[in-house]
Design a protein around this motif. Sequence first.
Motif, mmCIF file in Angstrom:
data_model
loop_
_atom_site.group_PDB
_atom_site.id
_atom_site.type_symbol
_atom_site.label_atom_id
_atom_site.label_comp_id
_atom_site.label_asym_id
_atom_site.label_seq_id
_atom_site.Cartn_x
_atom_site.Cartn_y
_atom_site.Cartn_z
ATOM 1 N N PRO A 115 -2.204 6.255 -7.266
ATOM 2 C CA PRO A 115 -2.477 7.689 -7.356
ATOM 3 C C PRO A 115 -3.895 8.014 -6.886
ATOM 4 C CG PRO A 115 -2.466 6.703 -9.551
ATOM 5 C CD PRO A 115 -2.066 5.617 -8.581
ATOM 6 N N LEU A 116 -4.010 9.024 -6.047
ATOM 7 C CA LEU A 116 -5.313 9.415 -5.506
ATOM 8 C C LEU A 116 -5.901 10.629 -6.221
ATOM 9 C CD1 LEU A 116 -4.512 8.943 -1.723
ATOM 10 C CD2 LEU A 116 -5.875 7.435 -3.193
ATOM 11 N N GLY A 117 -5.165 11.182 -7.175
ATOM 12 C CA GLY A 117 -5.669 12.332 -7.919
ATOM 13 C C GLY A 117 -5.977 13.495 -6.986
ATOM 14 N N GLU A 118 -7.116 14.134 -7.194
ATOM 15 C CA GLU A 118 -7.496 15.289 -6.379
ATOM 16 C C GLU A 118 -7.625 14.939 -4.898
ATOM 17 O OE1 GLU A 118 -11.596 16.793 -6.733
ATOM 18 O OE2 GLU A 118 -12.073 14.932 -7.795
ATOM 19 N N PHE A 119 -7.892 13.675 -4.586
ATOM 20 C CA PHE A 119 -8.072 13.262 -3.189
ATOM 21 C C PHE A 119 -6.752 13.222 -2.417
ATOM 22 C CE2 PHE A 119 -11.750 11.501 -5.431
ATOM 23 C CZ PHE A 119 -12.753 12.162 -4.737
ATOM 24 N N ALA A 120 -5.633 13.389 -3.119
ATOM 25 C CA ALA A 120 -4.334 13.436 -2.442
ATOM 26 C C ALA A 120 -4.129 14.753 -1.697
ATOM 27 C CB ALA A 120 -3.205 13.234 -3.446
ATOM 28 N N GLU A 121 -4.900 15.773 -2.029
ATOM 29 C CA GLU A 121 -4.805 17.082 -1.371
ATOM 30 C C GLU A 121 -5.591 17.041 -0.065
ATOM 31 O OE1 GLU A 121 -2.821 19.556 -2.231
ATOM 32 O OE2 GLU A 121 -2.136 18.358 -3.939
ATOM 33 N N THR A 122 -4.960 16.594 0.988
ATOM 34 C CA THR A 122 -5.607 16.357 2.274
ATOM 35 C C THR A 122 -6.377 17.568 2.771
ATOM 36 O OG1 THR A 122 -3.727 14.916 2.758
ATOM 37 C CG2 THR A 122 -5.193 15.441 4.603
ATOM 38 N N CYS A 123 -5.801 18.735 2.667
ATOM 39 C CA CYS A 123 -6.437 19.952 3.199
ATOM 40 C C CYS A 123 -7.809 20.208 2.579
ATOM 41 C CB CYS A 123 -5.544 21.166 2.987
ATOM 42 S SG CYS A 123 -4.046 21.119 4.005
ATOM 43 N N ASN A 124 -8.022 19.769 1.335
ATOM 44 C CA ASN A 124 -9.300 19.991 0.664
ATOM 45 C C ASN A 124 -10.408 19.102 1.201
ATOM 46 O OD1 ASN A 124 -7.978 21.841 -0.902
ATOM 47 N ND2 ASN A 124 -7.819 20.522 -2.693
ATOM 48 N N PHE A 125 -10.065 18.104 2.011
ATOM 49 C CA PHE A 125 -11.065 17.144 2.474
ATOM 50 C C PHE A 125 -11.127 17.048 3.995
ATOM 51 C CE2 PHE A 125 -9.873 16.197 -1.839
ATOM 52 C CZ PHE A 125 -11.112 16.135 -2.455
ATOM 53 N N LEU A 126 -10.660 18.100 4.664
ATOM 54 C CA LEU A 126 -10.838 18.195 6.114
ATOM 55 C C LEU A 126 -12.287 18.585 6.374
ATOM 56 C CD1 LEU A 126 -7.562 20.088 7.129
ATOM 57 C CD2 LEU A 126 -8.075 17.651 7.424
ATOM 58 N N LYS A 131 -4.512 13.976 15.291
ATOM 59 C CA LYS A 131 -4.037 15.201 15.927
ATOM 60 C C LYS A 131 -2.822 15.721 15.150
ATOM 61 C CE LYS A 131 -2.690 16.729 20.544
ATOM 62 N NZ LYS A 131 -2.477 16.254 21.911
ATOM 63 N N ALA A 132 -2.849 16.995 14.823
ATOM 64 C CA ALA A 132 -1.725 17.607 14.109
ATOM 65 C C ALA A 132 -0.516 17.679 15.039
ATOM 66 C CB ALA A 132 -2.101 18.997 13.627
ATOM 67 N N PRO A 133 0.607 17.060 14.671
ATOM 68 C CA PRO A 133 1.784 17.073 15.542
ATOM 69 C C PRO A 133 2.536 18.403 15.529
ATOM 70 C CG PRO A 133 2.276 15.907 13.520
ATOM 71 C CD PRO A 133 0.816 16.263 13.468
ATOM 72 N N ARG A 134 2.225 19.252 14.560
ATOM 73 C CA ARG A 134 2.884 20.559 14.431
ATOM 74 C C ARG A 134 1.991 21.438 13.547
ATOM 75 N NH1 ARG A 134 5.336 16.482 12.784
ATOM 76 N NH2 ARG A 134 5.479 15.866 10.638
ATOM 77 N N THR A 135 2.285 22.723 13.496
ATOM 78 C CA THR A 135 1.566 23.613 12.588
ATOM 79 C C THR A 135 1.992 23.273 11.164
ATOM 80 O OG1 THR A 135 1.415 25.336 14.251
ATOM 81 C CG2 THR A 135 1.203 26.034 11.953
ATOM 82 N N MET A 136 0.999 23.143 10.266
ATOM 83 C CA MET A 136 1.296 22.750 8.887
ATOM 84 C C MET A 136 0.443 23.569 7.922
ATOM 85 S SD MET A 136 1.353 18.623 9.444
ATOM 86 C CE MET A 136 -0.125 18.650 10.434
ATOM 87 N N THR A 137 1.037 23.914 6.795
ATOM 88 C CA THR A 137 0.310 24.670 5.780
ATOM 89 C C THR A 137 -0.254 23.772 4.691
ATOM 90 O OG1 THR A 137 2.337 25.064 4.533
ATOM 91 C CG2 THR A 137 1.678 26.752 6.132
ATOM 92 N N ARG A 138 0.288 22.562 4.568
ATOM 93 C CA ARG A 138 -0.129 21.655 3.502
ATOM 94 C C ARG A 138 0.062 20.215 3.967
ATOM 95 N NH1 ARG A 138 2.126 19.368 -1.294
ATOM 96 N NH2 ARG A 138 0.581 19.340 -2.944
ATOM 97 N N MET A 139 -0.824 19.330 3.506
ATOM 98 C CA MET A 139 -0.692 17.896 3.777
ATOM 99 C C MET A 139 -1.058 17.131 2.502
ATOM 100 S SD MET A 139 -2.435 17.554 7.562
ATOM 101 C CE MET A 139 -3.825 18.618 7.202
ATOM 102 N N THR A 140 -0.428 15.984 2.333
ATOM 103 C CA THR A 140 -0.682 15.133 1.172
ATOM 104 C C THR A 140 -0.993 13.721 1.661
ATOM 105 O OG1 THR A 140 0.887 16.422 -0.132
ATOM 106 C CG2 THR A 140 0.311 14.248 -0.986
ATOM 107 N N THR A 141 -1.990 13.099 1.040
ATOM 108 C CA THR A 141 -2.319 11.709 1.355
ATOM 109 C C THR A 141 -1.755 10.821 0.256
ATOM 110 O OG1 THR A 141 -4.350 12.404 2.452
ATOM 111 C CG2 THR A 141 -4.189 10.085 1.824
ATOM 112 N N ARG A 142 -1.137 9.733 0.669
ATOM 113 C CA ARG A 142 -0.578 8.761 -0.276
ATOM 114 C C ARG A 142 -1.148 7.383 0.046
ATOM 115 N NH1 ARG A 142 2.834 11.968 -2.744
ATOM 116 N NH2 ARG A 142 4.188 13.383 -1.606
#
Length: 161
Positions: free
Chosen positions: A86-97, A63-74
Amino acid sequence: MLRLVVLFAGLLAVQGQTTNVQRCTGRAAQNAPLPINAYVEGCINPPCQLPVGTFATVHLVFKAPRTMTRMTTRAQAFLIFAIDYPLGEFAETCNFLNNSFCPVMKDEVLEYTLQMKIEEAFPVGVSPHVEFRIEDDANEPITCIRVRIMVAPPLPQLTAA
């Protein structure tokens, strides 16, 4: 009401598929909440066997705790000390929702799929804890899981007859 329907649908999508994960203990995310659900494909009870040369696939519902424009996975592996992975392109969380896109709204229930390559350089037989955490623009943790993995030998190659 719509949020309740979305939450219910998300939980149904992963019903029966839950990996026993722990709360993160690493300094960067020790207070981050666990997601609603976490599933490492092919693994219910860790250590999760992950063959060298394959991709580990992790599904999270949170659940998103707040409104967010970007997220990163580490990702961090913990052996003797923490090692950033390093997760490379997979670090861009928003691209994999799977059920939404960024920006996300506060209280939105999100389904996310992460893939992490089990590199050939990983020593077979090691069994580190790995933490996967999702952070917002300000590097504040949103959710985090800790799971023990076992680096397994590569899968046998099929040969053409």
